[in-house]
Every structure is written in structure tokens, then in C-alpha cells.
Design an enzyme around this catalytic site. Sequence first.
Site, PDB file in Angstrom:
ATOM      1  N   TYR A  64     -54.515  23.317  38.360  1.00 14.52           N
ATOM      2  CA  TYR A  64     -53.199  23.461  37.731  1.00 14.52           C
ATOM      3  C   TYR A  64     -52.926  22.256  36.855  1.00 14.52           C
ATOM      4  O   TYR A  64     -53.195  21.132  37.262  1.00 14.52           O
ATOM      5  CB  TYR A  64     -52.084  23.615  38.775  1.00 14.52           C
ATOM      6  CG  TYR A  64     -51.399  24.940  38.607  1.00 14.52           C
ATOM      7  CD1 TYR A  64     -50.614  25.173  37.484  1.00 14.52           C
ATOM      8  CD2 TYR A  64     -51.593  25.980  39.509  1.00 14.52           C
ATOM      9  CE1 TYR A  64     -50.034  26.410  37.270  1.00 14.52           C
ATOM     10  CE2 TYR A  64     -51.019  27.228  39.298  1.00 14.52           C
ATOM     11  CZ  TYR A  64     -50.235  27.436  38.176  1.00 14.52           C
ATOM     12  OH  TYR A  64     -49.681  28.657  37.964  1.00 14.52           O
ATOM     13  N   GLU A 100     -49.860  21.937  34.409  1.00 16.45           N
ATOM     14  CA  GLU A 100     -48.676  22.104  33.559  1.00 16.45           C
ATOM     15  C   GLU A 100     -48.343  20.796  32.845  1.00 16.45           C
ATOM     16  O   GLU A 100     -48.431  19.720  33.435  1.00 16.45           O
ATOM     17  CB  GLU A 100     -47.479  22.539  34.402  1.00 16.45           C
ATOM     18  CG  GLU A 100     -47.525  24.021  34.733  1.00 16.45           C
ATOM     19  CD  GLU A 100     -46.417  24.442  35.680  1.00 16.45           C
ATOM     20  OE1 GLU A 100     -45.855  23.581  36.362  1.00 16.45           O
ATOM     21  OE2 GLU A 100     -46.129  25.645  35.717  1.00 16.45           O
ATOM     22  N   ASP A 139     -51.768  33.472  10.033  1.00 14.90           N
ATOM     23  CA  ASP A 139     -52.431  33.929  11.256  1.00 14.90           C
ATOM     24  C   ASP A 139     -53.867  34.254  10.866  1.00 14.90           C
ATOM     25  O   ASP A 139     -54.151  35.309  10.316  1.00 14.90           O
ATOM     26  CB  ASP A 139     -51.693  35.154  11.799  1.00 14.90           C
ATOM     27  CG  ASP A 139     -52.342  35.733  13.048  1.00 14.90           C
ATOM     28  OD1 ASP A 139     -53.514  35.391  13.327  1.00 14.90           O
ATOM     29  OD2 ASP A 139     -51.682  36.539  13.727  1.00 14.90           O
ATOM     30  N   THR A 181     -56.719  33.100  16.957  1.00 13.23           N
ATOM     31  CA  THR A 181     -57.398  33.355  18.225  1.00 13.23           C
ATOM     32  C   THR A 181     -58.712  32.598  18.150  1.00 13.23           C
ATOM     33  O   THR A 181     -59.203  32.284  17.063  1.00 13.23           O
ATOM     34  CB  THR A 181     -57.675  34.855  18.427  1.00 13.23           C
ATOM     35  OG1 THR A 181     -58.386  35.347  17.294  1.00 13.23           O
ATOM     36  CG2 THR A 181     -56.379  35.641  18.589  1.00 13.23           C
ATOM     37  N   LYS A 220     -62.673  35.501  17.901  1.00  9.87           N
ATOM     38  CA  LYS A 220     -63.157  36.444  16.874  1.00  9.87           C
ATOM     39  C   LYS A 220     -64.279  35.773  16.079  1.00  9.87           C
ATOM     40  O   LYS A 220     -65.247  35.351  16.683  1.00  9.87           O
ATOM     41  CB  LYS A 220     -61.969  36.955  16.067  1.00  9.87           C
ATOM     42  CG  LYS A 220     -61.008  37.745  16.982  1.00  9.87           C
ATOM     43  CD  LYS A 220     -59.771  38.275  16.299  1.00  9.87           C
ATOM     44  CE  LYS A 220     -58.827  38.872  17.340  1.00  9.87           C
ATOM     45  NZ  LYS A 220     -57.523  39.256  16.765  1.00  9.87           N
ATOM     46  N   ARG A 248     -61.961  33.758  24.849  1.00  4.73           N
ATOM     47  CA  ARG A 248     -60.731  34.507  24.600  1.00  4.73           C
ATOM     48  C   ARG A 248     -59.535  33.572  24.759  1.00  4.73           C
ATOM     49  O   ARG A 248     -59.311  33.038  25.845  1.00  4.73           O
ATOM     50  CB  ARG A 248     -60.653  35.651  25.614  1.00  4.73           C
ATOM     51  CG  ARG A 248     -59.602  36.694  25.369  1.00  4.73           C
ATOM     52  CD  ARG A 248     -60.021  38.001  26.007  1.00  4.73           C
ATOM     53  NE  ARG A 248     -61.167  38.520  25.290  1.00  4.73           N
ATOM     54  CZ  ARG A 248     -61.093  39.281  24.184  1.00  4.73           C
ATOM     55  NH1 ARG A 248     -59.928  39.636  23.712  1.00  4.73           N
ATOM     56  NH2 ARG A 248     -62.184  39.699  23.579  1.00  4.73           N
TER      57      ARG A 248
HETATM   58  C1  LIG Z   1     -56.320  39.526  17.260  1.00  2.00           C
HETATM   59  C2  LIG Z   1     -55.102  39.151  16.515  1.00  2.00           C
HETATM   60  C3  LIG Z   1     -53.942  38.716  17.179  1.00  2.00           C
HETATM   61  C4  LIG Z   1     -53.723  38.805  18.663  1.00  2.00           C
HETATM   62  O1  LIG Z   1     -54.588  38.246  19.494  1.00  2.00           O
HETATM   63  P1  LIG Z   1     -54.675  38.655  21.042  1.00  2.00           P
HETATM   64  O2  LIG Z   1     -55.510  37.573  21.590  1.00  2.00           O
HETATM   65  O3  LIG Z   1     -55.279  40.014  21.092  1.00  2.00           O
HETATM   66  O4  LIG Z   1     -53.271  38.652  21.588  1.00  2.00           O
HETATM   67  C5  LIG Z   1     -52.878  38.281  16.408  1.00  2.00           C
HETATM   68  N1  LIG Z   1     -52.939  38.306  15.058  1.00  2.00           N
HETATM   69  C6  LIG Z   1     -54.025  38.741  14.399  1.00  2.00           C
HETATM   70  C7  LIG Z   1     -54.029  38.740  12.898  1.00  2.00           C
HETATM   71  C8  LIG Z   1     -55.133  39.192  15.100  1.00  2.00           C
HETATM   72  O5  LIG Z   1     -56.198  39.642  14.420  1.00  2.00           O
END
Ligand SMILES: *Cc1c(COP(=O)(O)O)cnc(C)c1O
Length: 436
Positions: A57, A59, A203, A229, A232, A238
Site C-alpha cells: 500500500y 497512498e 489524449d 494510456t 497501447k 495496462r
Molecule cells: C484507450 C483510450 C482511453 C481509455 O483508456 P482505458 O485504459 O481503456 O480506460 C482514453 N482515451 C483514448 C483516446 C483511448 O484510446
Amino acid sequence: MSENITYESIAKCDSEIYQLIQSEVERQKSVLNMIPSENYVSKAILEATGSLLTNKYAEGYPRKRYYQGMANVDEIETIAIERAKKLFGAEHANVQPYSGSPANAAIYYALLKPGDKIMGMRLDMGGHLTHGHTVNFSAKFYKSYPYVVDKETGMLNMDEIRKLAIKEKPKLIISGYTAYPRTIPFKEFHEIALEVGAYSMADISHIAGLIVGGAHPSPLPFTDVVMTTTHKTLRGPRGALILCKKEDRLANVEGLDEKQAKREKNLALKIDRAVFPGLQGGPHQHVIAAKAIAFSEAMKPEFKEYAHQIVKNAKVLAETLMDNGIKLVTGGTDNHLILIDLTPIEIGIGKQVAVALENAGIVTNMNTIPYDPSTPFKPSGLRIGTPVLTTRGMKEEEMKIIGEWISQIINDYENEELQKKIKQEVKELCEKFKFY
Ligand SMILES: *Cc1c(COP(=O)(O)O)cnc(C)c1O
């Protein structure tokens, strides 16, 4: 079975889950995984996410915690933060977000008040749920004024986006998408934000790996807040990462004393406090360790090659499909993904085609196309990408073969004999490429 990955302890204690994990190992090994949001991480990253750091933990933030026993995880999180800043050229990094959606929630929580206006791309045009879709918190707590792509070209129309921003005066303008195959002009988005007094947010979840590898322009250092994220194209565990500027250029310090004003102007602090204690509890230290490893892998010259190869592969795949008469949204790709428009064959067959391809060992996903004449449950598009195939070492030559297979199946998607035949060929191809 894959000789390099074993799960002996799971085998001993839970045969049911063990069998399913082993089947998944086999599946990932023997299919062409073309889901553009997925990737196959390194063994080091698998080990870190499976490590005993999951027991801890923590926090708070390094050297500002609520528990004892922090010596090692403080070091790990500090290393992850420093590597993230260096990799992206950012002033500040928060490595704690559990995933992309909670990271976006934290950003809005840091920058906005309930009822403030946000402007992102509409979901059915390639935006994300968290960018202001009606079923999502982002349109319930904030007022969403989404923009669209151009009907003729399928591309962003920056003049139209600017007009909408001037008309609606949003507090936050979001760029970054899930199904947009072209280069994103982050600089222009930021300039529009400056013009209308909004924060700019990028994003980059889908394209972070391309950005750090130099295969797509970066929204840093000018964008106010950047979220990605880590799982990807970046090819980490993840999870997610927030990068931001130190200073909040829109801070309102009217009537505040000096100390309060200093806090109000500290964007980095606002982001950190929104993630914890604003939204999350204990950070996942095993995942943070894996993120640190992923950042270090992404700094290597091999990763630059990887990022460029992803794009080269996608371009060859796009050419092959088009040579076979397949229609692509925007007529091609600049990045890792391709959006196939199936309407010339039949409206609303995205699902059937995705199933036909899976029967042939090619894993993709159905997707809406811009201005889809059908519904989100029965969309007319198919989204495919090259990050996993490129991780496995496939190059232009394989893309031509795979492009032919995909074209044959799309053009004859009810032919089960064809699917069976291609499935065997897919299996043979996969055996020639590395897998753990
Ligand atoms: C994949 C993605 C997310 C969300 O990610 P998660 O880990 O699935 O919650 C947000 N914005 C964009 C543009 C994404 O491609």
C-alpha cells in the site's frame, strides 16, 4: 504451449483459471492480432506486473505517504516519474492513474467545475467515451460540445473546430482519438485554446509510442495537459500517465492571499491532488514499476525503429487493401491504424466481417465510420492496426500477404471454406515470428 511462459503455481492451485490462461497464451501466439489499441509487452514488463510489489500500500506520493515501509516503492515511483518526464519532455508527470478513463476523470476534476464546457471529438467520429459522450460521466458532470470530422474527407477541419470553439467558449479542448488514421495538428489545437481562453488537453493514448519514437508530432511541450494510456503503442503495462506544465496559465488568483495564489497557479499540484486524494486510493506499485521499465524500453534506439516500422507497415497494408478495391476512411493512414469503410459492400456489416476475420485467425474490431448510416451496435466499419504484428517482427512483405487475406475475406465474408483455408495459413505465418 509457449516454453518461455509458465504459470506453475497457478497450475497447482487453480486448474480452471490455469487452463484458460494457457488457452489465451496459445490464442495470442497463433492469431494475427490487429486490434490497434493492443500490444504484446516485454517479458520484463510481464514480470514486473506479476511481482510482489502488488502487496504494498502506498497512498500519497514519494516521501509524502501515509504508511511505513516505503523505501523501495518511493524509489521506484520516483524513477518512473523522472523517466516519463525525460521520455516525453514534460515538466511534470503523474504515474499513478489506474487507466486512461480514470486519468481523464482526474484531469477534468483538476481543471473544471461541474457544468463547465468541454469540447472533444464525437464518439462515432473516432473520439473516446470520456471526451464528452452522453452515456459517460464526462457529459453528465460537464457540458459537452463535440466536434466532428469533415463529411467529404473524413479529416479534422480545423476552421470548423475553431469556429465551434469561438461560439461555445469551452473551458477545455481535447484532441486525441481512438479511430483517426491521420496526423493530429496538436499545435493548432493549442492555438485555438489560447485564442478562446481554454485549457488544451491531448489524449495521446493510441499514438504515445509513435510520438516518443518520432513517428508522429508531439503535443509537448506546449499543451497544458497530456494523458496517455501506457498499454497501447507505448507497449507498457495496462495503466496511464498524466503529463502537464508546472504552471496553470488560467489560474484565477483574484482575492487570494499570496500562499493561496501560489497553490492556485500550481497546475502540477492540482493534477496530483486530483489523482490522489481526489479520485484514487492506493497506487498500483507493481504497475508503476512496469511503467518505469516501459519508459526505459521506449528510450532505446530500437523503439524508434519499432515506431517507424509500425507506420510503414500500416501504409503498406493500406495500399494493399486499396489495390484490392477496399475503401478506407480518409483514403489511407499516417499512423498505426486503418479504418475500413464497408458500406460499398453492405451497410452495417462490421460485426459479420470481424467474425469472419476471427474465424480466419485475424483479430480486429468493428467500429463506426464517420457519418455511419447504421448504428453503433451494427456499425459499417472495421478498425485494424499494426502495433502487435510489428512487435512480433513482421514487415512490409507480411503486410502485403495479410492485406490480400483481409481483402479476400471482406469481399466474400460468408465463405467459410475460405476462412478455414486462411486460418491455416495464418497459423503457419505466426509460427515464423517471435512470441515470448
Ligand atoms: C484507450 C483510450 C482511453 C481509455 O483508456 P482505458 O485504459 O481503456 O480506460 C482514453 N482515451 C483514448 C483516446 C483511448 O484510446
